[in-house]
Design a protein around this motif. Structure first.
Motif, PDB file in Angstrom:
ATOM      1  N   SER A  62       0.780  -1.195   0.061  1.00 48.59           N
ATOM      2  CA  SER A  62       0.057  -0.021  -0.097  1.00 48.59           C
ATOM      3  C   SER A  62       0.819   1.089  -0.104  1.00 48.59           C
ATOM      4  O   SER A  62       0.755   2.117  -0.522  1.00 48.59           O
ATOM      5  CB  SER A  62      -0.789   0.161   1.151  1.00 48.59           C
ATOM      6  OG  SER A  62      -0.340   0.081   2.409  1.00 48.59           O
TER       7      SER A  62
ATOM      8  N   TYR B 143      -7.148  -1.720  -3.533  1.00 46.47           N
ATOM      9  CA  TYR B 143      -8.305  -2.114  -2.608  1.00 46.47           C
ATOM     10  C   TYR B 143      -9.689  -2.461  -3.064  1.00 46.47           C
ATOM     11  O   TYR B 143      -9.864  -2.051  -4.488  1.00 46.47           O
ATOM     12  CB  TYR B 143      -8.681  -0.857  -1.589  1.00 46.47           C
ATOM     13  CG  TYR B 143      -7.582  -0.719  -0.744  1.00 46.47           C
ATOM     14  CD1 TYR B 143      -7.307  -1.361   0.584  1.00 46.47           C
ATOM     15  CD2 TYR B 143      -6.488   0.333  -0.934  1.00 46.47           C
ATOM     16  CE1 TYR B 143      -6.323  -1.221   1.253  1.00 46.47           C
ATOM     17  CE2 TYR B 143      -5.632   0.684   0.086  1.00 46.47           C
ATOM     18  CZ  TYR B 143      -5.227   0.002   1.002  1.00 46.47           C
ATOM     19  OH  TYR B 143      -4.110  -0.004   1.879  1.00 46.47           O
TER      20      TYR B 143
ATOM     21  N   PRO C   7      -2.358   1.715  11.967  1.00 46.90           N
ATOM     22  CA  PRO C   7      -1.790   1.652  10.714  1.00 46.90           C
ATOM     23  C   PRO C   7      -0.550   2.592  10.702  1.00 46.90           C
ATOM     24  O   PRO C   7      -0.440   3.542  11.287  1.00 46.90           O
ATOM     25  CB  PRO C   7      -2.800   2.326   9.824  1.00 46.90           C
ATOM     26  CG  PRO C   7      -4.229   2.071  10.537  1.00 46.90           C
ATOM     27  CD  PRO C   7      -3.869   2.272  12.032  1.00 46.90           C
TER      28      PRO C   7
ATOM     29  N   ASP D  45      -2.228   6.254   5.807  1.00 49.03           N
ATOM     30  CA  ASP D  45      -3.553   5.982   5.763  1.00 49.03           C
ATOM     31  C   ASP D  45      -4.156   5.812   7.296  1.00 49.03           C
ATOM     32  O   ASP D  45      -4.098   4.357   7.677  1.00 49.03           O
ATOM     33  CB  ASP D  45      -4.078   4.725   4.893  1.00 49.03           C
ATOM     34  CG  ASP D  45      -5.389   5.150   4.558  1.00 49.03           C
ATOM     35  OD1 ASP D  45      -6.287   5.557   5.201  1.00 49.03           O
ATOM     36  OD2 ASP D  45      -5.900   4.388   3.298  1.00 49.03           O
TER      37      ASP D  45
ATOM     38  N   ARG E 167      -6.818   4.911   8.155  1.00 53.52           N
ATOM     39  CA  ARG E 167      -8.056   4.265   8.480  1.00 53.52           C
ATOM     40  C   ARG E 167      -7.646   2.769   8.767  1.00 53.52           C
ATOM     41  O   ARG E 167      -6.727   2.225   8.634  1.00 53.52           O
ATOM     42  CB  ARG E 167      -8.805   3.868   7.027  1.00 53.52           C
ATOM     43  CG  ARG E 167      -9.629   5.222   6.568  1.00 53.52           C
ATOM     44  CD  ARG E 167     -10.185   5.393   5.172  1.00 53.52           C
ATOM     45  NE  ARG E 167      -8.947   4.953   3.984  1.00 53.52           N
ATOM     46  CZ  ARG E 167      -9.036   4.430   3.056  1.00 53.52           C
ATOM     47  NH1 ARG E 167     -10.666   4.284   2.208  1.00 53.52           N
ATOM     48  NH2 ARG E 167      -8.245   4.296   2.256  1.00 53.52           N
TER      49      ARG E 167
ATOM     50  N   ALA F 247      -7.123  -0.985   8.621  1.00 53.49           N
ATOM     51  CA  ALA F 247      -6.947  -2.047   7.445  1.00 53.49           C
ATOM     52  C   ALA F 247      -7.259  -3.394   7.908  1.00 53.49           C
ATOM     53  O   ALA F 247      -7.267  -3.925   8.965  1.00 53.49           O
ATOM     54  CB  ALA F 247      -5.424  -1.977   7.105  1.00 53.49           C
TER      55      ALA F 247
ATOM     56  N   GLU G  96      -9.023  -4.322   2.214  1.00 52.58           N
ATOM     57  CA  GLU G  96      -9.959  -3.234   2.479  1.00 52.58           C
ATOM     58  C   GLU G  96      -9.452  -2.133   3.470  1.00 52.58           C
ATOM     59  O   GLU G  96      -8.564  -2.530   4.444  1.00 52.58           O
ATOM     60  CB  GLU G  96     -11.140  -3.702   2.978  1.00 52.58           C
ATOM     61  CG  GLU G  96     -12.087  -4.748   2.094  1.00 52.58           C
ATOM     62  CD  GLU G  96     -12.987  -3.672   0.890  1.00 52.58           C
ATOM     63  OE1 GLU G  96     -12.492  -2.681   0.770  1.00 52.58           O
ATOM     64  OE2 GLU G  96     -13.500  -4.238   0.224  1.00 52.58           O
ATOM     65  N   ARG G  97     -10.118  -1.005   3.588  1.00 56.58           N
ATOM     66  CA  ARG G  97     -10.047   0.039   4.763  1.00 56.58           C
ATOM     67  C   ARG G  97     -11.332   0.265   5.398  1.00 56.58           C
ATOM     68  O   ARG G  97     -12.252   0.394   4.444  1.00 56.58           O
ATOM     69  CB  ARG G  97      -9.093   1.205   4.150  1.00 56.58           C
ATOM     70  CG  ARG G  97      -7.845   0.976   3.642  1.00 56.58           C
ATOM     71  CD  ARG G  97      -6.629   0.402   4.423  1.00 56.58           C
ATOM     72  NE  ARG G  97      -6.302   1.168   5.458  1.00 56.58           N
ATOM     73  CZ  ARG G  97      -4.782   1.385   5.639  1.00 56.58           C
ATOM     74  NH1 ARG G  97      -3.902   1.039   4.490  1.00 56.58           N
ATOM     75  NH2 ARG G  97      -4.243   2.175   6.445  1.00 56.58           N
TER      76      ARG G  97
ATOM     77  N   GLU H 277     -13.024   3.432   7.734  1.00 56.27           N
ATOM     78  CA  GLU H 277     -12.874   4.694   8.500  1.00 56.27           C
ATOM     79  C   GLU H 277     -13.290   4.427   9.900  1.00 56.27           C
ATOM     80  O   GLU H 277     -14.099   3.380  10.206  1.00 56.27           O
ATOM     81  CB  GLU H 277     -14.023   5.725   8.034  1.00 56.27           C
ATOM     82  CG  GLU H 277     -13.828   6.017   6.664  1.00 56.27           C
ATOM     83  CD  GLU H 277     -13.117   7.745   6.258  1.00 56.27           C
ATOM     84  OE1 GLU H 277     -12.692   8.206   7.431  1.00 56.27           O
ATOM     85  OE2 GLU H 277     -13.035   7.889   5.201  1.00 56.27           O
TER      86      GLU H 277
ATOM     87  N   GLY I 288      -2.032   7.861  10.773  1.00 54.17           N
ATOM     88  CA  GLY I 288      -1.842   6.480  10.293  1.00 54.17           C
ATOM     89  C   GLY I 288      -0.116   6.409   9.917  1.00 54.17           C
ATOM     90  O   GLY I 288       0.200   5.624   9.075  1.00 54.17           O
TER      91      GLY I 288
END
Ligand code: ZN
Length: 250
Positions: free
Chosen positions: A169, A176, A198, A202, A204, A206, A220-221, A223, A249
């Motif tokens: 990533s 994703y 993370p 990012d 979000r 994971a 996928e991520r 929120e 992150g």
């Protein structure tokens, strides 16, 4: 069978709940590659959630330190402070859960996949580079190895001719929300990234979904309420560095 594959939840309840909600209906079982606790403010509650979904969990280095199997001497300052804080708030029952976590590798009954925290060669090893990935993949005959510890979503594959390829990533080579077909005959090392902390820039949470019938994986991520998680950490007087990094992150 579809598996929700997670790792490095690190006592971040908000992040774990968001992942379970986002993935709802997309999985039958949960696999967790360790580091259930450490860093975040809700170690007991995160263990309860994983127990409630009957997750298959192996131990990580923070789990070992938090239940006293390991001292935290090799941890950096803020990680050690979080471990000591975690020791203080874990109930006897939750401490026992961590003490009883098996060491990886843990292999599925059909020998299709296995779970490790750091690597196949050492549960505490950080598996970032291609050389280490190659050595790991050459050491096993199990097609798919899920791992954690580095907090970065990535996929290494080794084909029949011994050619290694990688997707991260961090390098924006990993996609994703798309099924990635795993080729029969190849071997894979797959890191779903970290739910609770993370480190690829990012913020979000994971996770990954693995379909064992079609032999495909999807990254996928999700929120989550970062501010809510940070407020709890601040109340618990956990190190400010650990609180701040959730927002980025990193
Ligand atoms: Zn971790």
């Amino acid at each position: 069978m579809r598996y929700l594959v997670i790792s490095d939840v690190h006592a971040n309840l908000e992040a774990l709940e968001s992942v379970l909600k986002a993935a709802q209906g997309a999985f039958d079982r949960v696999l967790c590659c360790g580091d259930v606790v450490g860093y975040g403010a809700n170690p007991n509650e995160v263990i309860d959630q994983l127990a409630a979904v009957q997750a298959t969990v192996i131990r990580g280095n923070h789990d070992k330190a938090a239940c006293g199997l390991d001292d935290a001497d090799l941890f950096n300052d803020s990680a050690r402070k979080a471990v000591l804080w975690t020791r203080g708030v874990l109930s006897a029952e939750h401490r026992a859960f961590l003490l009883n976590l098996p060491q990886g590798p843990r292999t599925s009954a059909n020998r299709q996949f296995q779970l490790v925290h750091g690597s196949l060669l050492d549960e505490d090893e950080y598996l970032y580079d291609r050389g280490d990935a190659y050595d790991n993949l050459m050491s096993t005959s199990i097609p798919v190895t899920f791992f954690g510890h580095i907090h970065l979503p990535c996929l290494f594959s080794l084909n029949r001719r011994g050619k290694l390829s990688s997707q991260f990533s961090l390098e924006e080579t990993l996609r994703y929300s798309l099924w990635i077909s795993l080729e029969p005959g190849n071997r894979y090392l797959i890191n779903p990234g970290s739910v609770g902390q993370p480190r690829d820039g990012d913020p979000r949470a994971a996770y990954a979904i693995f379909d064992s019938v079609t032999g495909a994986v999807m990254f996928e991520r999700a929120e989550y309420d970062v501010i809510g998680a940070q407020e709890k950490m601040r109340k618990a007087k956990l190190p400010e560095f650990l609180i701040q990094r959730l927002a980025f992150g990193e």
